[in-house]
Scaffold this active site. Sequence first.
Site, PDB file in Angstrom:
ATOM      1  N   LYS A 129       0.913  -1.135   0.000  1.00 20.21           N
ATOM      2  CA  LYS A 129       0.000   0.000   0.000  1.00 20.21           C
ATOM      3  C   LYS A 129       0.950   1.181   0.000  1.00 20.21           C
ATOM      4  CE  LYS A 129      -4.154  -0.671   2.813  1.00 20.21           C
ATOM      5  NZ  LYS A 129      -4.721  -0.328   4.111  1.00 20.21           N
ATOM      6  N   HIS A 132       2.189   6.932   3.126  1.00 21.53           N
ATOM      7  CA  HIS A 132       1.479   8.208   3.193  1.00 21.53           C
ATOM      8  C   HIS A 132       2.257   9.246   3.991  1.00 21.53           C
ATOM      9  CE1 HIS A 132      -2.467   7.622   1.285  1.00 21.53           C
ATOM     10  NE2 HIS A 132      -2.158   6.348   1.436  1.00 21.53           N
ATOM     11  N   HIS A 135       2.960   8.481   7.508  1.00 24.05           N
ATOM     12  CA  HIS A 135       4.081   7.600   7.841  1.00 24.05           C
ATOM     13  C   HIS A 135       5.392   8.383   7.872  1.00 24.05           C
ATOM     14  CE1 HIS A 135       1.261   4.478   6.065  1.00 24.05           C
ATOM     15  NE2 HIS A 135       1.354   4.181   7.343  1.00 24.05           N
TER      16      HIS A 135
HETATM   17  N1  ARG Z   1       0.526   0.347   9.827  1.00 18.62           N
HETATM   18  C1  ARG Z   1      -0.331   1.222  10.551  1.00 18.62           C
HETATM   19  C2  ARG Z   1      -0.932   2.250   9.629  1.00 18.62           C
HETATM   20  O1  ARG Z   1      -0.345   2.600   8.663  1.00 18.62           O
HETATM   21  C3  ARG Z   1       0.386   1.938  11.667  1.00 18.62           C
HETATM   22  C4  ARG Z   1       0.886   1.027  12.740  1.00 18.62           C
HETATM   23  C5  ARG Z   1       1.177   1.760  13.985  1.00 18.62           C
HETATM   24  N2  ARG Z   1       1.618   0.898  15.035  1.00 18.62           N
HETATM   25  C6  ARG Z   1       0.843   0.058  15.710  1.00 18.62           C
HETATM   26  N3  ARG Z   1       1.398  -0.720  16.602  1.00 18.62           N
HETATM   27  N4  ARG Z   1      -0.445  -0.014  15.489  1.00 18.62           N
HETATM   28  O2  ARG Z   1      -2.001   2.744   9.865  1.00 18.62           O
END
Ligand code: ARG
Length: 566
Positions: A129, A132, A135
């Site tokens: 994906k 963004h 991130h």
């Molecule tokens: N991958 C998730 C996202 O992009 C963020 C993860 C953040 N960390 C966690 N332990 N939930 O939305």
Amino acid sequence: MRVEDFRGEAARVIARHAELESDAVERMLTVPPKPDMGDFAFPCFTLAKKLHKAPPAIAKEIAEKAAGDLELLHGAQALGGYVNLSVDRTRYADAVLREAVTAGEAYGCSRDGAGHTIAIDYSSPNIAKPFHVGHLRSTIIGGALVRIFEALGFKVVGINHVGDWGTQFGRQIVGLKRFGRPEDADDLMSLNRLYVKFHEEADGAPELVEEAREWFRRQEAGDEVALALWRRIRDTSLDYFKRIYERLGVRFDSYTGESFFNDKMDAVIEEAHAKGLATVSEGALIIDLSAEGIDTPALLEKADGTTLYLTRDVAAARYRHDTYGCDRIVYVVASGQSLHFRQLFTVLKLLGHPWAKDCVHVNFGLVQGMSTRKGNVIYLEELLDEARDRALAYMRGQIEKRLDLEDEETVAEAVGIAAIFFADLSKQRIKDYRFDWDLAISFDGDTGPYLMSAHARIAGILRNCGLDPDPDADVAPLVEPEAHRLVSLVARYPDVLREAGRLYEPSVLANYLLELARGLHSSYAVLRVKGEEEGRAQARLLLFTAVKQVLRSGLTILGIQPLERM
Ligand code: ARG
């Protein structure tokens, strides 16, 4: 005599005459807004209620008594509702600069966190994906927090909770199979393009959506063909990210992503049952959190038996706690996920983990306007290239101001990253902000490049002054208000790091560095070194050495390279 002795005396004297505890006073001491108002300020507003008197009257009384009772401090005066205390500037400069220069690179660092471990979960993109802006913010803020806590003496474990499992893989696989060539699986740009293509085509083609679901089902069921494709896509993405992280100067101790917890979720579900927490609702397994003040129940398992983001996070938190023995888990994730983290921490608490109270969601707002040509999705590599090119163009347009530039490209790369990082880190993280290339890259504004050039300029002065700095120089010649302002700023650095850590707020450090650079800027004309009488020159060099050290340390913590020349 140590720097903290001055503050200590301020607290003691006030405490004595205000009939308060020294510790309480010390916590209340602030810094007056202008240096000529003094060095420490004690607000009398809370006393007003207790004493039934107006704050200025109280301040006047305390100041009068305190004034006759000073040793390291030099004067006490009432200003509005505050008692302002001033240091003996020479003794103060001596203590501060001696301490800074002796500690060298370690100045500002402390052992506050010794014996404690913090896990910081940051960046954590979803692979297969697009990456963004959120991130990127998490990467920048999280990276700064890692270094802030390290400076405070904590052991820090940086974790990338990669989103490497989920229905999106089914879509990615169909995109690849239907619209791509097999070798596209090895190139992230092609994968991104095919992912977008899938979404365009799937609009109005439910059979594609069904096919994608089927692939993910196969993946969850352990089908080797599906898993092999998944692994290949995952490797391509991780290789790409690791390359970018290197460019950004970010490192992780662990890449245990969501897939890592696939075999650790049954235990969570069993325990939820055993504790009588789980209930079935419309075929799904949930934990009702309404008694905890959260209206939305936590979803542990979907009706079709697939597990969820939340369940993985429960398993991940437990794993981190057990594996690293950490006393705190920090999640650097956009504000949009606040509910998720409230649910997560509450579920951990209900499962009987007392350390749930030491989990922290470090949330942040949105960024607008940070895009290259392709809209809101960031092609990171493109963004960084654009930053570098813009920095280069800017630098080339500034010929007359340019100092000795060694490797233009390397400098431009560092400046580009500084521009992006500082634009982000100088804002309070919870605020949304609008990114503007021209504002971010300018060397004159409140920017990363401005701080870098302040550092390079002071490095140049130290290099070209024609003197060998004397670490034992007498500071008595530092009589100018500009010098005192810089000394006071240097003195504050250790507390600035503490404050940034306490609030999980790198902007505290970023804004402090701006103040320091401005202080430096307005002192050049007054605090000349070249051609000055040697004693005065040496005192100023000592001051500049300390300031440079703090700039260097602070910039490094923010993830910005302090170059010696640019
Ligand atoms: N991958 C998730 C996202 O992009 C963020 C993860 C953040 N960390 C966690 N332990 N939930 O939305």
